[in-house]
Design a protein around this motif. Structure first.
Motif, PDB file in Angstrom:
ATOM      1  N   THR A   1       0.857  -1.274   0.042  1.00 31.64           N
ATOM      2  CA  THR A   1       0.167   0.037   0.063  1.00 31.64           C
ATOM      3  C   THR A   1       0.843   1.115  -0.190  1.00 31.64           C
ATOM      4  O   THR A   1       0.443   2.362  -0.300  1.00 31.64           O
ATOM      5  N   ALA A   2       2.023   0.942   0.172  1.00 32.29           N
ATOM      6  CA  ALA A   2       3.031   2.493   0.334  1.00 32.29           C
ATOM      7  C   ALA A   2       3.996   2.189  -0.668  1.00 32.29           C
ATOM      8  O   ALA A   2       4.537   1.100  -0.753  1.00 32.29           O
ATOM      9  N   CYS A   3       4.539   3.509  -1.094  1.00 38.06           N
ATOM     10  CA  CYS A   3       5.828   3.571  -1.804  1.00 38.06           C
ATOM     11  C   CYS A   3       6.977   3.586  -0.912  1.00 38.06           C
ATOM     12  O   CYS A   3       7.028   4.066   0.345  1.00 38.06           O
ATOM     13  N   PRO A   4       8.092   3.088  -1.475  1.00 39.69           N
ATOM     14  CA  PRO A   4       9.440   3.040  -0.360  1.00 39.69           C
ATOM     15  C   PRO A   4       9.553   4.528  -0.210  1.00 39.69           C
ATOM     16  O   PRO A   4       9.297   5.473  -0.934  1.00 39.69           O
ATOM     17  N   GLU A   5      10.302   4.916   0.909  1.00 42.30           N
ATOM     18  CA  GLU A   5      10.704   6.164   1.329  1.00 42.30           C
ATOM     19  C   GLU A   5      11.388   6.949   0.126  1.00 42.30           C
ATOM     20  O   GLU A   5      12.400   6.214  -0.234  1.00 42.30           O
TER      21      GLU A   5
ATOM     22  N   PRO B   1      11.180   1.864  -8.406  1.00 42.98           N
ATOM     23  CA  PRO B   1      11.385   1.668  -6.934  1.00 42.98           C
ATOM     24  C   PRO B   1      12.064   0.574  -6.481  1.00 42.98           C
ATOM     25  O   PRO B   1      11.871  -0.628  -7.119  1.00 42.98           O
ATOM     26  N   PRO B   2      13.252   0.234  -5.580  1.00 41.85           N
ATOM     27  CA  PRO B   2      13.609  -0.796  -4.889  1.00 41.85           C
ATOM     28  C   PRO B   2      12.675  -1.660  -4.376  1.00 41.85           C
ATOM     29  O   PRO B   2      11.779  -1.132  -3.741  1.00 41.85           O
ATOM     30  N   GLY B   3      12.752  -2.931  -4.332  1.00 41.50           N
ATOM     31  CA  GLY B   3      11.736  -3.888  -3.613  1.00 41.50           C
ATOM     32  C   GLY B   3      10.336  -3.815  -4.563  1.00 41.50           C
ATOM     33  O   GLY B   3      10.138  -3.571  -5.580  1.00 41.50           O
ATOM     34  N   ALA B   4       9.256  -3.811  -3.772  1.00 40.06           N
ATOM     35  CA  ALA B   4       7.952  -4.020  -4.232  1.00 40.06           C
ATOM     36  C   ALA B   4       7.483  -2.753  -5.025  1.00 40.06           C
ATOM     37  O   ALA B   4       8.126  -1.812  -4.443  1.00 40.06           O
ATOM     38  N   PRO B   5       6.827  -2.654  -6.088  1.00 40.72           N
ATOM     39  CA  PRO B   5       6.407  -1.433  -6.840  1.00 40.72           C
ATOM     40  C   PRO B   5       5.284  -0.808  -5.984  1.00 40.72           C
ATOM     41  O   PRO B   5       4.703  -1.332  -5.080  1.00 40.72           O
TER      42      PRO B   5
END
Length: 143
Positions: free
Chosen positions: A58-62, A138-142
């Motif tokens: 539900t959130a984007c990486p910082e 983004p790194p990791g999960a989109p």
């Protein structure tokens, strides 16, 4: 017709847009938009429809932000971005001789050239956005 829910991405106020014969909804804050439809009721229903469950991520990486992969006039981005960006170009004064400019010239003040601000074209803005999206996974999960 039912009332529009807040934007699912930013919580901003949404508006129904009429581009006869098509209708769509867009967020006035972040510019997110629905697909175009043939009726205002369907556009409203599509906007107000929410997934039955929260998505897994539900959130984007910082340091990242949720943005559409393509910006369009229909999503409100053309209206929001046109005229917002410009560049300065140097032009030769049309009233002066470039070898000996007129020091009293009102256009160039005797310099023989002057700066003019030119708006960045919509197609250029779209190409820049496309390049940013393609280079900014983004790194990791989109998001």
């Amino acid at each position: 017709m039912s009332e529009l829910k807040p934007c699912p991405f930013c919580g901003g106020k949404a508006e129904l847009v009429t581009g006869a014969p098509e209708y769509w909804v867009r967020c006035l804050t972040c510019g997110a938009g629905s697909d175009t439809t043939a009726s205002s009721e369907r556009a409203t229903d599509n906007w107000n429809r929410r997934p039955s469950q929260e998505p897994e991520h539900t959130a984007c990486p910082e340091g990242y932000s949720l943005v559409p992969t393509k910006i369009t006039a229909e999503s409100g981005h053309k209206y929001a971005l046109m005229g917002a960006f410009s560049e300065s170009i140097t032009l030769t004064c049309p009233d002066c001789d470039t070898d000996e400019p007129d020091e009293h010239c009102e256009i160039c003040n005797g310099l023989g050239e002057y700066e003019q601000s030119v708006a960045i074209e919509w197609n250029t803005i779209k190409h820049i956005h496309d390049r940013i999206v393609s280079a900014s996974a983004p790194p990791g999960a989109p998001c």
